[in-house]
Scaffold this motif. Sequence first.
Motif, mmCIF file in Angstrom:
data_model
loop_
_atom_site.group_PDB
_atom_site.id
_atom_site.type_symbol
_atom_site.label_atom_id
_atom_site.label_comp_id
_atom_site.label_asym_id
_atom_site.label_seq_id
_atom_site.Cartn_x
_atom_site.Cartn_y
_atom_site.Cartn_z
ATOM 1 N N TRP A 6 -5.673 0.127 -4.442
ATOM 2 C CA TRP A 6 -7.008 -0.541 -4.463
ATOM 3 C C TRP A 6 -7.829 -0.027 -5.743
ATOM 4 C CZ3 TRP A 6 -12.205 1.079 -4.106
ATOM 5 C CH2 TRP A 6 -13.284 0.051 -4.022
ATOM 6 N N GLY A 40 -0.159 0.331 3.341
ATOM 7 C CA GLY A 40 -1.163 -0.335 4.113
ATOM 8 C C GLY A 40 -1.728 -1.226 3.209
ATOM 9 N N GLY A 42 -3.586 -0.351 0.954
ATOM 10 C CA GLY A 42 -3.439 0.423 -0.371
ATOM 11 C C GLY A 42 -4.916 0.864 -0.730
ATOM 12 N N HIS A 43 -5.899 1.302 0.235
ATOM 13 C CA HIS A 43 -7.195 1.891 0.038
ATOM 14 C C HIS A 43 -7.276 3.442 -0.212
ATOM 15 C CE1 HIS A 43 -8.001 -2.460 0.666
ATOM 16 N NE2 HIS A 43 -9.348 -2.011 0.364
ATOM 17 N N PHE A 45 -6.946 7.022 -2.060
ATOM 18 C CA PHE A 45 -7.118 7.402 -3.233
ATOM 19 C C PHE A 45 -6.297 8.399 -3.954
ATOM 20 C CE2 PHE A 45 -10.876 5.399 -1.961
ATOM 21 C CZ PHE A 45 -11.693 4.805 -2.838
ATOM 22 N N MET A 48 -0.583 9.682 -1.508
ATOM 23 C CA MET A 48 0.180 9.822 -0.020
ATOM 24 C C MET A 48 1.019 8.497 0.398
ATOM 25 S SD MET A 48 -3.156 9.062 2.646
ATOM 26 C CE MET A 48 -2.117 9.860 4.066
ATOM 27 N N ALA A 100 -15.044 1.205 9.859
ATOM 28 C CA ALA A 100 -15.538 1.853 8.779
ATOM 29 C C ALA A 100 -16.596 1.130 7.917
ATOM 30 C CB ALA A 100 -14.293 2.085 8.044
ATOM 31 N N ALA A 108 -3.445 -0.175 10.825
ATOM 32 C CA ALA A 108 -2.542 0.942 11.035
ATOM 33 C C ALA A 108 -2.532 2.124 9.777
ATOM 34 C CB ALA A 108 -1.197 0.408 10.664
ATOM 35 N N ALA A 112 -3.760 5.855 10.382
ATOM 36 C CA ALA A 112 -2.750 7.063 9.924
ATOM 37 C C ALA A 112 -3.712 7.952 9.203
ATOM 38 C CB ALA A 112 -1.687 6.485 8.970
ATOM 39 N N THR A 113 -4.732 7.881 8.814
ATOM 40 C CA THR A 113 -5.671 8.786 8.182
ATOM 41 C C THR A 113 -6.951 9.140 8.813
ATOM 42 O OG1 THR A 113 -6.933 7.101 6.844
ATOM 43 C CG2 THR A 113 -4.640 7.945 5.765
ATOM 44 N N LEU A 158 -0.208 10.117 8.952
ATOM 45 C CA LEU A 158 -0.256 10.375 7.398
ATOM 46 C C LEU A 158 1.150 9.826 6.890
ATOM 47 C CD1 LEU A 158 -0.800 14.324 6.916
ATOM 48 C CD2 LEU A 158 -2.419 12.417 7.536
ATOM 49 N N GLN A 281 -12.767 8.358 -4.509
ATOM 50 C CA GLN A 281 -13.642 9.052 -3.371
ATOM 51 C C GLN A 281 -13.056 10.153 -2.832
ATOM 52 O OE1 GLN A 281 -13.873 6.128 0.006
ATOM 53 N NE2 GLN A 281 -14.882 4.590 -1.487
ATOM 54 N N GLU A 283 -13.948 13.263 0.735
ATOM 55 C CA GLU A 283 -14.988 13.489 1.745
ATOM 56 C C GLU A 283 -14.418 14.682 2.446
ATOM 57 O OE1 GLU A 283 -14.744 10.370 4.650
ATOM 58 O OE2 GLU A 283 -17.259 10.702 5.177
HETATM 59 C C1 LIG Z 1 -13.959 1.033 -0.715
HETATM 60 C C2 LIG Z 1 -13.591 2.005 0.224
HETATM 61 C C3 LIG Z 1 -14.031 2.372 1.404
HETATM 62 C C4 LIG Z 1 -13.835 3.235 2.409
HETATM 63 N N1 LIG Z 1 -14.712 3.575 3.457
HETATM 64 C C5 LIG Z 1 -14.071 4.519 4.316
HETATM 65 C C6 LIG Z 1 -14.576 4.713 5.388
HETATM 66 O O1 LIG Z 1 -15.904 4.365 5.709
HETATM 67 N N2 LIG Z 1 -14.445 5.718 6.071
HETATM 68 C C7 LIG Z 1 -13.173 6.431 6.027
HETATM 69 O O2 LIG Z 1 -12.991 7.202 6.915
HETATM 70 N N3 LIG Z 1 -12.315 6.087 4.857
HETATM 71 C C8 LIG Z 1 -12.891 5.028 4.106
HETATM 72 N N4 LIG Z 1 -12.101 4.662 3.296
HETATM 73 C C9 LIG Z 1 -10.611 5.207 3.085
HETATM 74 C C10 LIG Z 1 -9.825 4.215 3.811
HETATM 75 O O3 LIG Z 1 -10.299 3.844 5.132
HETATM 76 C C11 LIG Z 1 -8.339 5.350 4.003
HETATM 77 O O4 LIG Z 1 -7.685 5.577 2.790
HETATM 78 C C12 LIG Z 1 -7.196 4.456 4.704
HETATM 79 O O5 LIG Z 1 -6.095 4.938 5.044
HETATM 80 C C13 LIG Z 1 -7.219 2.985 4.123
HETATM 81 O O6 LIG Z 1 -5.977 2.236 5.142
HETATM 82 P P1 LIG Z 1 -4.786 1.721 3.841
HETATM 83 O O7 LIG Z 1 -4.455 0.542 5.017
HETATM 84 O O8 LIG Z 1 -5.310 1.002 3.033
HETATM 85 O O9 LIG Z 1 -3.850 2.667 3.990
HETATM 86 P P2 LIG Z 1 -2.716 3.135 2.768
HETATM 87 O O10 LIG Z 1 -3.661 3.808 1.742
HETATM 88 O O11 LIG Z 1 -2.193 1.982 2.412
HETATM 89 O O12 LIG Z 1 -1.826 4.102 3.405
HETATM 90 C C14 LIG Z 1 -2.320 5.231 3.800
HETATM 91 C C15 LIG Z 1 -1.196 6.239 4.382
HETATM 92 O O13 LIG Z 1 -0.939 5.378 5.721
HETATM 93 C C16 LIG Z 1 0.574 5.274 5.596
HETATM 94 N N5 LIG Z 1 0.742 3.933 6.307
HETATM 95 C C17 LIG Z 1 -0.023 2.717 6.080
HETATM 96 N N6 LIG Z 1 0.508 1.910 6.806
HETATM 97 C C18 LIG Z 1 1.433 2.193 7.763
HETATM 98 C C19 LIG Z 1 2.327 1.629 8.661
HETATM 99 N N7 LIG Z 1 2.120 0.391 9.052
HETATM 100 N N8 LIG Z 1 3.269 2.505 9.333
HETATM 101 C C20 LIG Z 1 3.264 3.905 8.791
HETATM 102 N N9 LIG Z 1 2.491 4.389 7.777
HETATM 103 C C21 LIG Z 1 1.735 3.516 7.205
HETATM 104 C C22 LIG Z 1 0.875 5.137 4.254
HETATM 105 O O14 LIG Z 1 2.103 5.358 3.901
HETATM 106 C C23 LIG Z 1 -0.105 6.190 3.709
HETATM 107 O O15 LIG Z 1 0.519 7.397 3.957
HETATM 108 C C24 LIG Z 1 -12.440 3.839 2.018
HETATM 109 C C25 LIG Z 1 -11.696 3.361 1.070
HETATM 110 C C26 LIG Z 1 -12.084 2.325 0.186
HETATM 111 C C27 LIG Z 1 -11.299 2.020 -0.889
#
Ligand SMILES: Cc1cc2nc3c(=O)[nH]c(=O)nc-3n(C[C@H](O)[C@H](O)[C@H](O)COP(=O)(O)OP(=O)(O)OC[C@H]3O[C@@H](n4cnc5c(N)ncnc54)[C@H](O)[C@@H]3O)c2cc1C
Length: 410
Positions: A6, A40, A42-43, A45, A48, A100, A108, A112-113, A158, A281, A283
Motif C-alpha cells: 500500500w 493480504g 498489502g498494508h 510496511f 513480510m 484498527a 486475515a 496475522a500481525t 506472520l 510507519q 510502532e
Molecule cells: C494507513 C495504515 C494504517 C494502519 N493502522 C494500523 C492500526 O491502527 N493498528 C495496527 O495495529 N496496525 C495498523 N496498520 C498496520 C496493518 O494493520 C498491518 O500491517 C496488517 O497486517 C495489514 O493487513 P494486510 O491484510 O494488509 O496484511 P499484509 O501486509 O498483506 O500481510 C501481512 C502478513 O500476513 C500474511 N497474510 C496476509 N493474509 C494472509 C492469509 N490469508 N493467510 C496467511 N497469511 C496471510 C502475509 O503473508 C504477511 O506475512 C496500518 C497500516 C496502514 C497502511
Amino acid sequence: MSVTNWAGNVVFGARALHRPTTVSEVQELVARGGPLRVLGSGHSFNRMADTGGDLLTVADLPRLAEISADRASVRIDGGVRYGELAVLLEKEGLALHNLASLPHISVAGAVATATHGSGVRNGNLATAVSRIEFVDGTGEQVTLSRGDAGFEGAVVHLGALGVVTSLTLDVRPAFEVRQYVYDQLRRTEIDAHLDEILAGGYSVSLFTDWTSDDVNHVWLKRLETMSGDWFGARPADGPRHPVPGMPATNSTEQGGVPGPWHLRLPHFRMEFTPSAGQELQSEWHVARENGLEALHAVAEIRDRVAPVLQVSEIRTVAADELWLSPNYRRDTLAVHFTWIADTDAVLPVVDLVEAALAPLDPRPHWGKIFTTDPLALRSRYERFADFQALVRRYDPAGTFRNSWQEAILG
Ligand SMILES: Cc1cc2nc3c(=O)[nH]c(=O)nc-3n(C[C@H](O)[C@H](O)[C@H](O)COP(=O)(O)OP(=O)(O)OC[C@H]3O[C@@H](n4cnc5c(N)ncnc54)[C@H](O)[C@@H]3O)c2cc1C
C-alpha cells in the motif's frame, strides 16, 4: 509482474500473483511447492509478505459471514476486509469488540500481525479469533480452535504457517460510540494522570508531532457523553484529521455525535485514503507500567524524531495469551510513528527510537518498520521457540519461508 504494498516502499519480487477462488484451488497451488507467500491487502510496511517465488491472494474466495446460532461468533473467509465485514455484521445487529485506525485492511492479514486499536480493556484484533482454518505447507487443511494445542501460537502467525482460508471471530451486540477530540493536552497533565487519561474512554488515542512536550490532540471514543475541558485540554472547535494538514473529511465523525461502532472506532472512513497516503510507519509496544518512561525516552530525542515525522499516536492494548502477540501477557502502551515517505531519512531515526526504548524491552509491530536485532527480538517472546516448532510442524519443507521470516525466525 510489479505489485507493491500500500505504501509503495516494497516492490514485491514475486514471479506471479495467483487468485484462487476455492479452497481446493488454494490446496493445489500449495501442493506445487514453494516458495509461496500470501498477500493480504498489502498494508504492511516491511517485506513480510514478499517472496521471490509466487504470491497468492485469497481476496477472490467467496465472501462468507456465517453467524452462529447463539449469535456469539461469525465464520468469515480469509479475504474479507474489516470495512466489508462490519457492514454485514451491523445489518445483523452485531459488532466486533474493536477496530484498527482504518477499515481497509484484510481481517486475515491484520490478525496475522496482531493489529490493534486502542482501549485499556480491549485486546488486539487477533484476540477475537476463536477458530483458524488454514492450508498448511503440505497442502492439508488444518482447523485449530480455542483450547486446542497450538491454537494460541497459530493465530498471530506472520504468514509462516500456511494460507488462512477462514477465521471465526467473537462478536457481540452492536453498540453506539461517540467520538470526541480535545486539543492541547499538557505534558504536566500526562505526567500526573497518564493512567486516568488512557482509561478515559472505550478507546483513547493521543496524537503528537513531538515538536513540543505537549500532545496535539486526544481522540476519545466513548460509550457515554462528555462535556467541558478534560485534564486541561479544550474540546476541538471542529473536525480533525490525525495527520497535520490532511483534510478532516477523511476522518470518522467527531463532536460526540453517536454512531454505529464501525463508523466511530476507526479514525478513517472506508471511502477515503486512510492516514497520509505518502508515509512509512513504525510502532513499539511496552508494558503499560513503563508507559510514562517510554514517552519520556522518546521526548529526549524529539529533536531527531520530529523532522522525519508526520504524527505519532499513543494507544493501549490489553494483555493476551497469543504467543507472538506484542501484547502477550503484558498490558501495553503502544507508541506509533507515521514517518515521512523517505526510507533513508527515517531508518537512522528508527534505530534511535529502538535504542531509546531498548531498556523497556519493546516489542515492535510485526507489520511496520523496525530494525531490532533478531536475537533480542526473540528473547522478548517467551514462547518463541514453541512458535518455531509450530512452523516446522505445519510447514516442514519451508514452502512459505521468505527472507524476512528467515531473518526473524532463524
Ligand atoms: C494507513 C495504515 C494504517 C494502519 N493502522 C494500523 C492500526 O491502527 N493498528 C495496527 O495495529 N496496525 C495498523 N496498520 C498496520 C496493518 O494493520 C498491518 O500491517 C496488517 O497486517 C495489514 O493487513 P494486510 O491484510 O494488509 O496484511 P499484509 O501486509 O498483506 O500481510 C501481512 C502478513 O500476513 C500474511 N497474510 C496476509 N493474509 C494472509 C492469509 N490469508 N493467510 C496467511 N497469511 C496471510 C502475509 O503473508 C504477511 O506475512 C496500518 C497500516 C496502514 C497502511
